[in-house]
Write an enzyme that holds these catalytic residues in place. Sequence first.
Site: not given
Length: 510
Positions: A40-41, A163
């Site tokens: 993902n990111d 976060r």
Amino acid sequence: MNTLEANLDAAEATNAQLRKHLNPRWYPTFHIAAPAGWINDPNGLSYFQGRYQVFFQHYPADSSWGTMHWGHVTSPDLVHFSRAPIALAPSIEEDRDGVFSGSAVTGPDGNLEVFYTGHRWRNGRNEDDGNIQVQCRATSQDGVHFSKHGTVVEAPEALAHFRDPKVFYHEGTWFMVFGTCSADNRGQVHLYHSADLKDWQFDQVIFQDPDPNVFMLECPDLFPLATPQGAQHWVLTYCPMGKKKTGYLYRNDHTAGYVVGDWAPGRAFTARTEFTMQDFGNEFYAPQSFATPDGRRVQFGWMGSFTVPAAPQLDGDGWFGQLTIPRELTLTENLRLDSAPIAEFTGLRAPGPAGDHAPFFQADSITVEPNHTVEIADDAGPCELELTLDRAQSTAVRAGVLVHHTAPGRGTYIACDEQSGRLVVDRRTTGGPDLGYRAAELSGGKLRLRIFIDRGSVEVFGHDEGGASTVLSSYSFPADGPRAITLLAESGTAVLRDVTAYSLDTIWSK
Ligand code: FRU
């Protein structure tokens, strides 16, 4: 061997097993993806020791999200990439349940300094009893091997989400922004500052999303950009969780966008614009940017979804998730954030017979008759297609191009819809599993399109004479068979100009 090294070795071994069964039919050739498993990111985007560093959230053992590691690739030019070993794995109590997203900068002593969220499930299993999230620091002398230094920002007891630290240097001070869910359930960006990257002090809450439905802002990124007239502003990109789907907006389960405003050390961020989506496709999330040595602002986003299962997952292909191609961000006079493929991406165009970047299709002008098609490739590999739709000369109610066009009637339709005045990416007939379309507003005049077609995705960059630029990034998993590219005009003619298609090489260095 320390715990981190042992856990990295285990992750590599698991990933090597998964790689043996990788099915390449939709696996990207010019987008960053894990060698197998999930990503993902984008994380830790930086330029260090003469190479661009791209890290990413990675689960090496499966094609779905799991215990997070940081995968790693590097590049001399942002176009050709080499794989590096997995950089970070859980190995300390703080990151027991995952090394979550973060960023990287070069520190004063020349080391690569990485900041990430150490993630723990409070109950050790899932989010039911909440999270413990802290910001952690790790450093590397060579950009490949890391030492962890534990927590630099503790989680206040009350906050459930805390976060995605993004660190930057400004006017002699290091700053860190990250996203939180406040005690009263609002999405906020917190700012910390530091003189040495080791000791961090709370500065202030610099932003709260005005939308009361939004309870958390994932992956905030704060950076300066100037308009062409030289007006200096700050852009805050972030991913609001809880945004309600409305009309053409926020249709994805996870939305990414930006506000443009002003910020200075010691102050909160003041927005001059409303929250605006950056990319209107089905898959665009968690973008991160960094400044290149020549001063450009370059961003990668993640194409994927936590909630909508994708064909490579359902069909056991052994991978899922890719980053977008790198995009240069610019600010317009009226404070819109534009994204365009970085200029050097044309370097991927495959050489023609004469050795230069020759197109495999070129036409100055094509008129597609009402309800007719014109095929420009009968089986295209990964490629880039450019064309201009002359809307004033066209009468079609919709006109555009079918890519990944397999059996008659199947494909992903990229079209200008004159009735809604929108640029549309429609994958109703592509091959699944997720149907539906996405549509972004156009202003007017001739529409110039650049379309990047990989094995399992399309990225569409539209630019119209009204000045608007529009981006849609979507997965597109074609059915079996040759993948044609076909122009189409519905209920009227379409006049197309400067139609050019180039094969694109892989980004992976041989
Ligand atoms: C965004 C995100 C981040 C988190 C990471 C976990 O996509 O949820 O907030 O750090 O992914 O993989």
